[in-house]
Design a protein around this motif. Structure first.
Motif, mmCIF file in Angstrom:
data_model
loop_
_atom_site.group_PDB
_atom_site.id
_atom_site.type_symbol
_atom_site.label_atom_id
_atom_site.label_comp_id
_atom_site.label_asym_id
_atom_site.label_seq_id
_atom_site.Cartn_x
_atom_site.Cartn_y
_atom_site.Cartn_z
ATOM 1 N N GLN A 198 0.838 -1.193 0.000
ATOM 2 C CA GLN A 198 0.000 0.000 0.000
ATOM 3 C C GLN A 198 0.875 1.246 0.000
ATOM 4 O OE1 GLN A 198 -3.444 -0.455 0.082
ATOM 5 N NE2 GLN A 198 -3.741 1.733 -0.329
ATOM 6 N N VAL A 199 0.690 2.112 -0.987
ATOM 7 C CA VAL A 199 1.396 3.390 -1.064
ATOM 8 C C VAL A 199 0.344 4.478 -1.195
ATOM 9 C CG1 VAL A 199 3.057 4.804 -2.309
ATOM 10 C CG2 VAL A 199 3.396 2.336 -2.148
ATOM 11 N N ARG A 200 0.216 5.256 -0.130
ATOM 12 C CA ARG A 200 -0.849 6.249 -0.055
ATOM 13 C C ARG A 200 -2.202 5.556 -0.270
ATOM 14 N NH1 ARG A 200 3.131 9.039 -3.133
ATOM 15 N NH2 ARG A 200 4.285 10.525 -1.851
ATOM 16 N N LYS A 201 -2.918 5.913 -1.331
ATOM 17 C CA LYS A 201 -4.254 5.351 -1.516
ATOM 18 C C LYS A 201 -4.310 4.209 -2.526
ATOM 19 C CE LYS A 201 -6.537 9.724 -0.396
ATOM 20 N NZ LYS A 201 -7.506 10.774 -0.862
ATOM 21 N N ASP A 211 6.514 6.923 -7.279
ATOM 22 C CA ASP A 211 6.650 8.370 -7.446
ATOM 23 C C ASP A 211 8.047 8.643 -8.001
ATOM 24 O OD1 ASP A 211 6.143 11.106 -7.335
ATOM 25 O OD2 ASP A 211 5.236 11.005 -5.339
ATOM 26 N N ASP A 231 8.312 8.449 -3.062
ATOM 27 C CA ASP A 231 7.365 7.510 -2.468
ATOM 28 C C ASP A 231 7.832 7.033 -1.091
ATOM 29 O OD1 ASP A 231 9.349 5.595 -2.871
ATOM 30 O OD2 ASP A 231 8.291 4.555 -4.491
ATOM 31 N N ASP A 253 8.578 10.941 4.727
ATOM 32 C CA ASP A 253 8.298 11.913 3.676
ATOM 33 C C ASP A 253 9.251 11.638 2.516
ATOM 34 O OD1 ASP A 253 7.229 14.055 2.293
ATOM 35 O OD2 ASP A 253 7.249 15.400 4.023
#
Length: 463
Positions: A198-201, A211, A231, A253
């Motif tokens: 899972q990466v963010r949503k 990213d 990411d 971050d």
């Protein structure tokens, strides 16, 4: 002990003079320093400074200073370097390349070749300060370039790592040799649900960056490639197979910098304000990296890292304009702070006894270290935009036993690359001789130039 250490600033070692002040682009208008400015300059560069862990970021994001500028200009258009015929000073400008093609985000130098990456998607190759060749990637903005023998690795805004190979028949030709991860591995890993994270949503394969790839670094033995991303992950790749063998959620971050060093040590810095130390552990063919130490926790984003060739000193630049450093021989204890910039430090490089810091204030500070005492020898001015990247190569033609010289390449968001000649033995300037130097922007001069290493404590969001 710390209170006692800093009770009397006069007890700290300091450099009394500021070295080879500024050599600017002669095509940019300049004015001589007034006696008042010189006096203020000397006063600001004669005091030692202790590490201040309470200092917050004082500057905005350097990324906001320049929007993406996509342009389809050909990488093969003729563009000569602009040499200067006058006698080159000890530390000064050798040449300049200005191209209305795109902002310069990445540089890599090897021998007499220079590779430049920009947001135009073009990767240019320069040899002896003249255009040599060029090639284009379809992966967008080129954020990082590293060289390993005949291979070239580029990190891109779209999260991909491209692999290029120099043709054995024609060294001017660079052919794409693949993408990391490979399409075969993506297909292979996509079958198993357990390979998704899972990466963010969204969910994505752990072997892929979701990213921008912000930075790349090669291991000491050149067998591993490290990539870090917005990411928040750090990934480890085998160069011979192009396989991702490890993915680490390294920070909270965007990761802005990764640097591999000696003895299996690895350093990462991120927009969460931390610098972390990782150690490579190998058992047979299995390789794993473990977190061993967090060097820094601060409000300001960490934007750049550099390590001395011996691995003895680690440098960290951040969005508050400061450069912190640590000493490996003393269990990576904090060595001090270099205050040479008024805006964010965007890039760092170390070579010989010198350290170079490029900033959003459009200047490059040249620091010379003696033990752990650092003195700012020069402020290289001439760029009209933030200095985004640096590369350094030894100047073999001009170096002597008593005067080690370096060629410094600086890439900027002003769409230019500048080439500087820098000496480790730059002469110190007297107040009288300083009046003859031309300075493009007095406000760009360092707020402090020489710092002791007595301190022992120890956003822009995306860089």
């Amino acid at each position: 002990m710390r209170d006692k250490m800093f009770a009397d600033d006069s007890s700290l070692p300091r450099a009394s003079t500021f070295g080879n002040a500024v050599h600017s682009d002669p095509n940019i208008s300049a004015s001589a320093m007034s006696p008042d400015v010189i006096h203020d300059y000397q006063m600001r560069n004669s005091s030692a400074a202790a590490f201040d862990p309470t200092r917050l970021s004082g500057e905005g994001s350097p990324m906001t200073m320049s929007p993406w500028n996509q342009n389809s200009a050909s990488p093969f258009t003729k563009s000569p370097w602009t040499p200067f015929e006058d006698k080159v000073p000890k530390n000064g400008l050798l040449g300049s390349l200005i191209r209305e093609e795109g902002h310069i985000y990445s540089l890599a130098a090897t021998g007499d070749l220079l590779y430049t990456g920009s947001d135009s998607k073009n990767i240019r190759v320069w040899k002896n300060l003249k255009e040599y060749s060029g090639f284009k990637s379809n992966s967008g903005l080129v954020k990082a370039i590293v060289i390993s023998g005949e291979k070239l690795f580029t990190g891109h805004q779209d999260g991909k790592i491209r692999v290029w190979r120099v043709s054995s028949k024609d060294p001017k030709v660079h052919k794409r040799a693949g993408t990391m991860p490979t399409l075969m591995d993506i297909f292979k890993y996509s079958v198993k649900p357990s390979n998704y994270v899972q990466v963010r949503k969204t969910k994505t394969l752990w072997i892929r960056h979701s990213d921008a790839v912000s930075c790349l670094s090669l291991s000491e033995d050149k067998r591993l490639l490290y990539s870090a991303s917005w990411d928040r992950t750090l990934k480890v790749w085998r160069i011979d197979t192009s396989k991702c063998i490890e993915s680490i959620h390294a920070h909270d971050d965007a990761v802005n910098s990764v640097v591999a060093s000696v003895e299996g040590l690895l350093y990462t810095g991120a927009a969460d304000g931390t610098v972390k130390v990782w150690k490579k552990e190998q058992s047979g063919k299995m390789i794993k990296h473990s977190l061993v130490q967090t060097l820094l926790k601060q409000e300001s984003a960490v934007t750049a890292l550099a390590v001395s060739a011996s691995g003895s000193l680690v440098y960290c630049g951040s969005s508050d304009g400061l450069v912190n450093f640590w000493e490996r021989e003393k269990q990576l204890s904090h060595g001090g702070v270099l205050k040479g910039h008024r805006l964010a430090v965007l890039c760092l490089a170390a070579a010989g006894s010198l350290v170079f810091s490029g900033s959003a204030d459009k200047t490059i500070c040249v620091w010379r270290r003696d033990g752990v005492i650092h003195t700012c020898l020069s402020v290289l001015a001439g760029h009209t935009g933030p200095v985004k990247c640096l590369a350094v190569e030894e100047d073999r033609e001009r170096s002597t036993n008593g005067d080690h010289r370096w060629i410094v390449y600086s890439g900027s968001l002003d769409k230019s690359v500048k080439v500087w000649g820098v000496s480790e033995q730059a002469p110190e300037l007297t107040p009288m001789s300083m009046q003859t130097r031309l300075i493009t922007d007095a406000d760009s001069l360092p707020s402090e130039g020489s710092y002791s290493s007595s301190s022992r404590s120890g956003q822009e969001t995306r860089h």
